[in-house]
Design a protein around this motif. Structure first.
Motif, mmCIF file in Angstrom:
data_model
loop_
_atom_site.group_PDB
_atom_site.id
_atom_site.type_symbol
_atom_site.label_atom_id
_atom_site.label_comp_id
_atom_site.label_asym_id
_atom_site.label_seq_id
_atom_site.Cartn_x
_atom_site.Cartn_y
_atom_site.Cartn_z
ATOM 1 N N GLY A 1 21.199 -7.798 9.821
ATOM 2 C CA GLY A 1 20.096 -7.498 8.736
ATOM 3 C C GLY A 1 19.895 -8.669 7.924
ATOM 4 N N GLY A 2 19.207 -8.287 6.705
ATOM 5 C CA GLY A 2 19.045 -9.376 5.667
ATOM 6 C C GLY A 2 17.687 -9.172 4.992
ATOM 7 N N GLY A 3 17.083 -7.988 4.947
ATOM 8 C CA GLY A 3 15.929 -7.797 4.779
ATOM 9 C C GLY A 3 14.848 -8.542 5.225
ATOM 10 N N MET A 4 13.844 -8.994 4.505
ATOM 11 C CA MET A 4 12.684 -10.079 5.176
ATOM 12 C C MET A 4 13.054 -10.931 5.882
ATOM 13 N N ARG A 5 14.462 -11.703 5.970
ATOM 14 C CA ARG A 5 14.829 -12.409 6.730
ATOM 15 C C ARG A 5 15.270 -12.052 8.210
ATOM 16 N N GLY A 6 15.062 -10.624 8.236
ATOM 17 C CA GLY A 6 15.162 -10.043 9.670
ATOM 18 C C GLY A 6 14.025 -10.443 10.552
ATOM 19 N N ALA A 7 12.936 -11.195 10.078
ATOM 20 C CA ALA A 7 11.890 -11.724 11.085
ATOM 21 C C ALA A 7 12.833 -12.701 11.937
ATOM 22 N N PHE A 8 13.783 -13.150 11.625
ATOM 23 C CA PHE A 8 14.400 -14.103 12.560
ATOM 24 C C PHE A 8 14.855 -13.437 13.793
ATOM 25 N N THR A 9 15.585 -12.206 13.696
ATOM 26 C CA THR A 9 15.949 -11.581 14.748
ATOM 27 C C THR A 9 14.909 -10.903 15.604
ATOM 28 N N ALA A 10 13.878 -10.431 14.799
ATOM 29 C CA ALA A 10 12.806 -10.055 15.567
ATOM 30 C C ALA A 10 12.026 -10.745 16.542
ATOM 31 N N GLY A 11 12.286 -12.250 16.188
ATOM 32 C CA GLY A 11 11.893 -13.146 17.249
ATOM 33 C C GLY A 11 12.726 -13.229 18.545
ATOM 34 N N ILE A 12 14.082 -13.022 18.141
ATOM 35 C CA ILE A 12 14.913 -13.180 19.397
ATOM 36 C C ILE A 12 14.732 -11.690 20.266
ATOM 37 N N TYR A 13 14.499 -10.890 19.615
ATOM 38 C CA TYR A 13 14.232 -9.421 20.382
ATOM 39 C C TYR A 13 12.735 -9.572 21.282
ATOM 40 N N ASP A 14 11.879 -10.442 20.831
ATOM 41 C CA ASP A 14 10.729 -10.464 21.189
ATOM 42 C C ASP A 14 10.761 -11.163 22.271
ATOM 43 N N TYR A 15 11.769 -12.399 22.371
ATOM 44 C CA TYR A 15 12.011 -13.209 23.524
ATOM 45 C C TYR A 15 12.579 -12.463 24.674
ATOM 46 N N PHE A 16 13.507 -11.627 24.252
ATOM 47 C CA PHE A 16 14.109 -10.860 25.512
ATOM 48 C C PHE A 16 13.100 -9.989 25.877
ATOM 49 N N ASN A 17 12.541 -9.571 25.270
ATOM 50 C CA ASN A 17 11.187 -8.343 25.758
ATOM 51 C C ASN A 17 10.520 -9.057 26.638
ATOM 52 N N VAL B 1 15.914 -0.820 17.069
ATOM 53 C CA VAL B 1 15.418 0.463 17.645
ATOM 54 C C VAL B 1 13.941 0.081 18.601
ATOM 55 N N SER B 2 13.243 -1.014 17.550
ATOM 56 C CA SER B 2 11.953 -1.338 18.275
ATOM 57 C C SER B 2 12.415 -2.225 19.900
ATOM 58 N N TYR B 3 13.396 -3.049 19.617
ATOM 59 C CA TYR B 3 13.782 -3.588 20.819
ATOM 60 C C TYR B 3 14.077 -2.644 21.892
ATOM 61 N N LEU B 4 15.165 -1.614 21.705
ATOM 62 C CA LEU B 4 15.400 -0.762 22.687
ATOM 63 C C LEU B 4 14.086 0.051 23.182
ATOM 64 N N ALA B 5 13.103 0.065 22.129
ATOM 65 C CA ALA B 5 12.068 0.881 22.790
ATOM 66 C C ALA B 5 10.955 0.010 23.601
ATOM 67 N N HIS C 1 9.584 -17.557 14.638
ATOM 68 C CA HIS C 1 9.405 -18.688 15.592
ATOM 69 C C HIS C 1 10.916 -19.156 15.915
ATOM 70 N N MET C 2 11.671 -19.334 14.856
ATOM 71 C CA MET C 2 12.973 -19.891 14.889
ATOM 72 C C MET C 2 13.616 -19.009 15.684
ATOM 73 N N GLY C 3 13.578 -17.780 15.561
ATOM 74 C CA GLY C 3 14.511 -16.657 16.236
ATOM 75 C C GLY C 3 14.075 -16.725 17.789
ATOM 76 N N TYR C 4 12.693 -16.801 17.857
ATOM 77 C CA TYR C 4 12.099 -16.583 19.231
ATOM 78 C C TYR C 4 12.813 -17.962 20.081
ATOM 79 N N ASP C 5 12.701 -19.193 19.393
ATOM 80 C CA ASP C 5 13.254 -20.393 20.079
ATOM 81 C C ASP C 5 14.810 -20.181 20.316
ATOM 82 N N GLU C 6 15.564 -19.494 19.832
ATOM 83 C CA GLU C 6 17.007 -19.126 19.894
ATOM 84 C C GLU C 6 17.218 -18.267 21.188
ATOM 85 N N GLY C 7 16.299 -17.822 21.646
ATOM 86 C CA GLY C 7 16.324 -16.968 22.765
ATOM 87 C C GLY C 7 17.011 -17.614 23.916
ATOM 88 N N PRO C 8 16.531 -18.673 24.555
ATOM 89 C CA PRO C 8 17.159 -19.252 25.765
ATOM 90 C C PRO C 8 18.393 -19.602 25.322
#
Length: 280
Positions: free
Chosen positions: A8-24, A45-49, A265-272
């Motif tokens: 987690g990390g409050g609003m910094r959670g946007a980083f992991t949101a990008g990672i989950y979207d990459y996997f989705n 939860v959003s990722y698992l859904a 976008h930084m998180g999304y780019d971590e996906g690979p």
């Protein structure tokens, strides 16, 4: 058994949101066990859904609404963050942006969210069944930031942010059978959490919950020690640590859309890189 930890990390959670979207986007959910702390518990939860883009809407739109975070809330209820707004009025059945409960429940992976018991200052772990019907009180408790929120009632106990008692719950993941871990941080990997700032203010705010205050004082030691342990596992090929290279001064409750998009976008780019480890 492959596990993933989102601190987690409050609003910094946007980083992991990008990672989950990459996997989705890859159509993948390879994790056997997922454990989330604070905002991380909600992102998972959003990722698992399989609701791609849902987390980002919270960071770019909903978090800027007065109903979500505002001094209006503080004056009216004593809590700056109205936890019922994101996790009932938005996410609940019939809400503006509800969780797809059928998809969430259909995923066979184990899920846990961490909360801190306000009375004892100890971590409590709640499983997927607690959320199965769209009751997201567990996530509210996990996201209940001391000083910004009054403790939130969860299953008969008052709770605070899970990151107070167990900021990096890797031991819990190992106890549950994981032998390989992905750790998602929302601060740079070399960040060392300092001692608690404004101790007098927080001691006053938590005056009724001295054990939670004591746990808060120990949080930096636990965080730094546990991230170091994951680094050792990484050297052994048993873990991967993913973190933003720069957070641009983002604090837990900083509302800056440009910074949110950059972290996403930084998180999304971590996906690979994470996918490569997962597929090893």
């Amino acid at each position: 058994m492959l596990g993933i930890i989102d601190v987690g990390g409050g609003m910094r959670g946007a980083f992991t949101a990008g990672i989950y979207d990459y996997f989705n986007d890859q159509g993948l959910q390879p994790f056997d066990y997922l454990i989330g702390v604070s905002a991380g518990s909600g992102n998972m939860v959003s990722y698992l859904a399989r609701q791609r883009g849902r987390n980002l809407r919270f960071y770019l739109d909903y978090a800027f609404r007065r109903e979500y975070m505002s001094m209006h809330n503080m004056l009216r209820t004593g809590s700056y963050i109205n936890l019922d707004y994101p996790y009932t009025f938005l996410s609940g059945p019939g809400g503006e942006d509800p969780v797809d409960l059928d998809a969430f429940n259909a995923d066979t992976a184990r899920y846990e969210a961490v909360v801190t018991d306000a009375e004892t200052g100890e971590a409590v772990y709640y499983g997927k069944k607690e959320l199965a019907q769209g009751d997201f009180d567990v996530i509210k408790g996990s996201c209940c930031v001391p000083g910004a929120c009054r403790p939130y009632p969860v299953k008969g106990r008052l709770c605070f942010d899970g990151g107070i008692a167990d900021p990096v719950p890797y031991k819990r993941a190992l106890e549950q059978g994981c032998d390989r871990l992905v750790l998602l941080l929302t601060r740079p990997a070399d960040y060392l959490r300092p001692l608690l700032d404004h101790q007098d203010v927080m001691e006053t705010a938590l005056g009724r919950w001295p054990n939670t205050y004591s746990a808060l004082l120990r949080r930096s030691i636990r965080y730094n020690r546990d991230v170091a342990a994951i680094r050792e596992m990484e050297r052994e090929g048993k873990a991967l640590l993913a973190a933003p290279s720069d957070i641009g001064g983002m604090a837990t409750l900083t509302r800056d859309k440009a910074a949110v998009e950059r972290l996403y976008h930084m998180g999304y780019d971590e996906g690979p890189r994470i996918l490569k480890f997962v597929e090893m």
